[in-house]
Design a protein around this motif. Sequence first.
Motif, PDB file in Angstrom:
ATOM      1  N   ALA A  11      45.921  38.621  24.059  1.00  0.00           N
ATOM      2  CA  ALA A  11      47.015  38.129  23.281  1.00  0.00           C
ATOM      3  C   ALA A  11      47.881  36.685  24.273  1.00  0.00           C
ATOM      4  N   GLY A  12      48.024  36.529  25.495  1.00  0.00           N
ATOM      5  CA  GLY A  12      48.025  35.061  25.731  1.00  0.00           C
ATOM      6  C   GLY A  12      49.243  35.430  26.190  1.00  0.00           C
ATOM      7  N   ARG A  13      49.865  35.999  26.827  1.00  0.00           N
ATOM      8  CA  ARG A  13      50.940  36.847  27.132  1.00  0.00           C
ATOM      9  C   ARG A  13      51.537  36.941  28.724  1.00  0.00           C
ATOM     10  N   ALA A  14      50.691  35.524  29.177  1.00  0.00           N
ATOM     11  CA  ALA A  14      50.723  35.613  30.707  1.00  0.00           C
ATOM     12  C   ALA A  14      51.754  34.882  31.305  1.00  0.00           C
ATOM     13  N   ASN A  15      51.952  34.756  32.472  1.00  0.00           N
ATOM     14  CA  ASN A  15      52.099  33.109  33.370  1.00  0.00           C
ATOM     15  C   ASN A  15      52.368  33.647  34.891  1.00  0.00           C
ATOM     16  N   LEU A  16      51.580  32.371  35.522  1.00  0.00           N
ATOM     17  CA  LEU A  16      51.619  32.445  37.186  1.00  0.00           C
ATOM     18  C   LEU A  16      52.275  31.588  37.687  1.00  0.00           C
ATOM     19  N   LYS A  17      53.167  30.919  37.160  1.00  0.00           N
ATOM     20  CA  LYS A  17      54.412  30.563  37.681  1.00  0.00           C
ATOM     21  C   LYS A  17      54.810  30.358  39.730  1.00  0.00           C
ATOM     22  N   ASP A  18      55.154  31.747  39.327  1.00  0.00           N
ATOM     23  CA  ASP A  18      55.930  32.055  40.237  1.00  0.00           C
ATOM     24  C   ASP A  18      55.080  32.986  41.542  1.00  0.00           C
ATOM     25  N   SER A  19      54.268  33.141  40.649  1.00  0.00           N
ATOM     26  CA  SER A  19      52.890  34.461  41.361  1.00  0.00           C
ATOM     27  C   SER A  19      52.061  33.647  43.067  1.00  0.00           C
ATOM     28  N   PHE A  20      51.930  35.192  43.473  1.00  0.00           N
ATOM     29  CA  PHE A  20      50.975  34.170  44.899  1.00  0.00           C
ATOM     30  C   PHE A  20      50.624  35.652  45.246  1.00  0.00           C
ATOM     31  N   VAL A  21      49.779  35.466  46.112  1.00  0.00           N
ATOM     32  CA  VAL A  21      49.106  36.464  47.113  1.00  0.00           C
ATOM     33  C   VAL A  21      49.116  36.634  48.655  1.00  0.00           C
ATOM     34  N   ARG A  22      49.073  38.308  48.167  1.00  0.00           N
ATOM     35  CA  ARG A  22      49.540  38.806  49.978  1.00  0.00           C
ATOM     36  C   ARG A  22      48.611  39.126  50.096  1.00  0.00           C
ATOM     37  N   ILE A  23      47.924  39.378  51.502  1.00  0.00           N
ATOM     38  CA  ILE A  23      47.207  40.383  52.622  1.00  0.00           C
ATOM     39  C   ILE A  23      47.362  41.867  52.599  1.00  0.00           C
ATOM     40  N   ILE A  24      47.057  43.051  52.205  1.00  0.00           N
ATOM     41  CA  ILE A  24      48.094  44.017  52.760  1.00  0.00           C
ATOM     42  C   ILE A  24      47.537  45.002  52.714  1.00  0.00           C
ATOM     43  N   ARG A  25      47.233  45.258  53.827  1.00  0.00           N
ATOM     44  CA  ARG A  25      46.878  46.839  54.757  1.00  0.00           C
ATOM     45  C   ARG A  25      45.526  46.304  54.598  1.00  0.00           C
ATOM     46  N   GLY A  26      44.780  45.330  54.499  1.00  0.00           N
ATOM     47  CA  GLY A  26      43.691  45.199  54.212  1.00  0.00           C
ATOM     48  C   GLY A  26      42.423  44.244  52.839  1.00  0.00           C
ATOM     49  N   GLU A  27      43.409  44.670  51.077  1.00  0.00           N
ATOM     50  CA  GLU A  27      43.600  44.889  50.529  1.00  0.00           C
ATOM     51  C   GLU A  27      43.980  43.714  49.930  1.00  0.00           C
ATOM     52  N   LEU A  28      43.925  42.725  48.946  1.00  0.00           N
ATOM     53  CA  LEU A  28      44.401  41.325  48.273  1.00  0.00           C
ATOM     54  C   LEU A  28      45.183  41.978  47.036  1.00  0.00           C
TER      55      LEU A  28
END
Length: 150
Positions: A36-53
């Motif tokens: 439905a197009g209901r997403a927002n990535l404005k403040d998002s980021f990616v972290r590596i936690i215990r070998g997983e993204l």
Amino acid sequence: MKIIARNKKALFDYHIIERFEAGIVLKGSEVVALRAGRANLKDSFVRIIRGELFLLNAHISLLSTTHSFYKHEERGSRKLLMHRKQIDKLLGKVSVEGYTLVALDLYFNAKNKAKLTLALAKGKTLHDKREVLKKKQADLEAKIAMKNYK
């Protein structure tokens, strides 16, 4: 390829070094909301936690038709799927060289799988951001002048 959400602020705030594609683990209600197009990535980021993204702080809204039992967290963490070698490569660059992992695009590919484009990025300084704005303004003025000349 249908793009659902794009993080325009990331392109302004960071120098993009390298781009990667990752799958994303979603619940059923999240997939319906994305369609439905209901997403927002404005403040998002990616972290590596215990070998997983993990994708953190990405907002996927709830739909009014979602049953209360199946509701998801709107800003919950979502696991990303990549090969182990790619994750290790990213971990090395992030920890040693001081890069950041940023989410750029969220989309459905040709096989209707939800994918995320993430980037290995270096933060821009205020001076760099001003240069980008000046260049953008100069290009706009040149385009207007060319249009008026014809």
